[in-house]
Each structure stands twice: as structure tokens, then as C-alpha cells.
Design a protein around this motif. Structure first.
Motif, PDB file in Angstrom:
ATOM      1  N   ARG A  72     -10.992   3.266 -13.535  1.00 38.65           N
ATOM      2  CA  ARG A  72     -10.096   3.117 -12.285  1.00 38.65           C
ATOM      3  C   ARG A  72      -8.967   4.128 -12.841  1.00 38.65           C
ATOM      4  N   VAL A  73      -8.681   5.103 -11.775  1.00 34.87           N
ATOM      5  CA  VAL A  73      -7.729   6.097 -12.186  1.00 34.87           C
ATOM      6  C   VAL A  73      -6.867   6.017 -11.069  1.00 34.87           C
ATOM      7  N   LEU A  74      -5.406   5.699 -11.377  1.00 37.03           N
ATOM      8  CA  LEU A  74      -4.253   5.598 -10.587  1.00 37.03           C
ATOM      9  C   LEU A  74      -3.389   6.973 -10.302  1.00 37.03           C
ATOM     10  N   VAL A  75      -3.135   7.182  -9.216  1.00 36.04           N
ATOM     11  CA  VAL A  75      -2.516   8.622  -8.990  1.00 36.04           C
ATOM     12  C   VAL A  75      -1.136   8.171  -8.234  1.00 36.04           C
ATOM     13  N   SER A  76       0.042   8.614  -8.909  1.00 40.61           N
ATOM     14  CA  SER A  76       1.296   8.574  -8.078  1.00 40.61           C
ATOM     15  C   SER A  76       1.762   9.708  -7.497  1.00 40.61           C
ATOM     16  N   SER A  77       2.418   9.577  -6.397  1.00 38.96           N
ATOM     17  CA  SER A  77       3.225  10.717  -5.784  1.00 38.96           C
ATOM     18  C   SER A  77       4.484  10.664  -6.174  1.00 38.96           C
ATOM     19  N   GLY A  78       4.891   9.829  -7.071  1.00 42.75           N
ATOM     20  CA  GLY A  78       6.680   9.887  -7.356  1.00 42.75           C
ATOM     21  C   GLY A  78       7.144   9.195  -6.530  1.00 42.75           C
ATOM     22  N   SER A  79       6.739   8.357  -5.451  1.00 42.72           N
ATOM     23  CA  SER A  79       7.786   7.855  -4.296  1.00 42.72           C
ATOM     24  C   SER A  79       8.431   6.723  -4.877  1.00 42.72           C
ATOM     25  N   TYR A  80       9.802   6.390  -4.430  1.00 40.07           N
ATOM     26  CA  TYR A  80      10.691   5.600  -4.998  1.00 40.07           C
ATOM     27  C   TYR A  80      10.097   4.134  -4.597  1.00 40.07           C
ATOM     28  N   LEU A  81       9.192   4.087  -3.731  1.00 41.73           N
ATOM     29  CA  LEU A  81       8.812   2.663  -3.344  1.00 41.73           C
ATOM     30  C   LEU A  81       7.505   2.087  -4.134  1.00 41.73           C
ATOM     31  N   GLU A  82       6.690   3.234  -4.714  1.00 41.38           N
ATOM     32  CA  GLU A  82       5.778   2.832  -5.917  1.00 41.38           C
ATOM     33  C   GLU A  82       6.163   1.669  -6.545  1.00 41.38           C
ATOM     34  N   PRO A  83       7.097   1.578  -7.674  1.00 42.13           N
ATOM     35  CA  PRO A  83       7.612   0.532  -8.453  1.00 42.13           C
ATOM     36  C   PRO A  83       8.125  -0.720  -7.747  1.00 42.13           C
ATOM     37  N   VAL A  84       8.752  -0.485  -6.714  1.00 41.15           N
ATOM     38  CA  VAL A  84       9.423  -1.632  -5.787  1.00 41.15           C
ATOM     39  C   VAL A  84       8.318  -2.643  -5.258  1.00 41.15           C
ATOM     40  N   ILE A  85       7.276  -1.791  -4.617  1.00 37.19           N
ATOM     41  CA  ILE A  85       6.128  -2.527  -4.144  1.00 37.19           C
ATOM     42  C   ILE A  85       5.085  -2.901  -4.785  1.00 37.19           C
ATOM     43  N   GLY A  86       4.845  -1.886  -5.906  1.00 34.32           N
ATOM     44  CA  GLY A  86       3.781  -2.049  -6.891  1.00 34.32           C
ATOM     45  C   GLY A  86       2.314  -1.482  -6.519  1.00 34.32           C
ATOM     46  N   PHE A  87       2.497  -0.007  -6.151  1.00 33.20           N
ATOM     47  CA  PHE A  87       1.342   0.557  -5.276  1.00 33.20           C
ATOM     48  C   PHE A  87       1.213   1.872  -6.213  1.00 33.20           C
ATOM     49  N   SER A  88      -0.307   2.299  -5.908  1.00 34.41           N
ATOM     50  CA  SER A  88      -0.596   3.787  -6.309  1.00 34.41           C
ATOM     51  C   SER A  88      -0.584   4.559  -4.824  1.00 34.41           C
ATOM     52  N   ARG A  89      -0.209   5.729  -5.020  1.00 31.69           N
ATOM     53  CA  ARG A  89      -0.508   6.657  -3.761  1.00 31.69           C
ATOM     54  C   ARG A  89      -2.045   6.717  -3.547  1.00 31.69           C
ATOM     55  N   ALA A  90      -2.751   6.827  -4.856  1.00 30.41           N
ATOM     56  CA  ALA A  90      -4.180   6.969  -4.402  1.00 30.41           C
ATOM     57  C   ALA A  90      -4.667   6.138  -5.596  1.00 30.41           C
ATOM     58  N   VAL A  91      -5.993   5.792  -5.324  1.00 32.42           N
ATOM     59  CA  VAL A  91      -6.748   4.981  -6.468  1.00 32.42           C
ATOM     60  C   VAL A  91      -8.141   5.803  -6.475  1.00 32.42           C
ATOM     61  N   ARG A  92      -8.767   5.893  -7.509  1.00 32.32           N
ATOM     62  CA  ARG A  92     -10.194   6.432  -7.730  1.00 32.32           C
ATOM     63  C   ARG A  92     -11.002   5.170  -8.349  1.00 32.32           C
ATOM     64  N   VAL A  93     -12.109   5.113  -7.933  1.00 29.28           N
ATOM     65  CA  VAL A  93     -12.998   4.159  -8.652  1.00 29.28           C
ATOM     66  C   VAL A  93     -14.250   4.711  -8.529  1.00 29.28           C
ATOM     67  N   GLY A  94     -14.927   5.104  -9.556  1.00 27.52           N
ATOM     68  CA  GLY A  94     -16.452   5.936  -9.288  1.00 27.52           C
ATOM     69  C   GLY A  94     -15.762   7.206  -8.486  1.00 27.52           C
ATOM     70  N   ASN A  95     -16.826   7.449  -7.484  1.00 24.68           N
ATOM     71  CA  ASN A  95     -16.770   8.681  -6.727  1.00 24.68           C
ATOM     72  C   ASN A  95     -15.851   8.418  -5.555  1.00 24.68           C
TER      73      ASN A  95
END
Length: 128
Positions: A3-26
């Protein structure tokens, strides 16, 4: 599967607890992407076309950071606070995806976290 987590640096990512994108497999999934400028604040205030362009820039970078390319995108969703703005958002979307032609949904929502945001974009890709 990895599982690869991709961040965009959004100030909301840590507040909400999300990643901009997630890759699992293809499979790459990009969550609701708002028109946030790199230095913070809303890009193109009051301009649905400009905000859509900014959202798509962020989406593209997230997909590339996850190891994909725009040609891998199979689905997008365009969420608008005013459906009357759909043509502005569609024009920006077509400039990027006009030949790729992913499955796309355009819909109106009641509001976003920031009232200055007119649009958010979601995307999914399958990397071959």
C-alpha cells in the motif's frame, strides 16, 4: 499487497487523516481534490474553470507520484457547488482528458469544507 500513500501536502490531510492518493497493486485512487494553491489558500477564487485546472494539476501529480500516468485514468468525478458551472469545469477536464476519455460523473454537492471552493475532483486509475 503493498500500500503506497501519496500526500499532496494539503493542510487538511493530518486534520482529517487522509492521503491525496492511495495505490494498492495496480489500482490508484485519488480522493476529493480541492483547488488549493501550493502556497495555501484557494486558487482562482470565483472561477470554476481556473479551480478545475488547479484540481487537475494536483490530481495529475498524485497519480504520477503513485507511479501512474494520465493514460491510466479510468474514472473521474467532478463535484460542483453550482451545477450551472459544469461547462467551465468540463472544458478544463476535456483539455486534459479529451483523448483519454475516462468514465466521468458531473454532480452538484451542497458545500465543501472551504466555501471558496467551487469544485473538487476525484480520479481512479489502473496501471498496466
Amino acid at each position: 499487497m503493498r500500500r503506497v500513500l501519496v500526500s499532496s501536502g494539503s493542510y487538511l490531510e493530518p486534520v482529517i487523516g487522509f492521503s491525496r492518493a492511495v495505490r494498492v497493486g495496480n489500482h490508484i485512487v485519488v480522493g476529493g481534490t480541492a483547488p488549493i494553491r501550493a502556497e495555501g489558500g484557494t486558487a482562482a477564487p470565483g472561477d470554476a474553470y481556473g479551480q478545475t485546472v488547479r484540481c487537475l494539476e494536483i490530481v495529475r501529480k498524485a497519480i504520477e507520484n503513485a507511479g501512474g500516468r494520465l493514460e491510466h485514468v479510468t474514472r473521474t468525478r467532478i463535484l460542483l457547488t453550482d451545477i450551472a458551472l459544469w461547462q467551465d469545469a468540463a472544458r478544463a477536464h476535456a483539455e486534459l482528458f479529451g483523448t483519454i476519455r475516462p468514465v466521468t460523473t458531473v454532480m452538484q454537492v451542497s458545500a465543501f469544507v472551504d466555501p471558496d471552493w467551487l469544485v473538487e475532483i476525484e480520479a481512479e486509475a489502473i496501471v498496466d
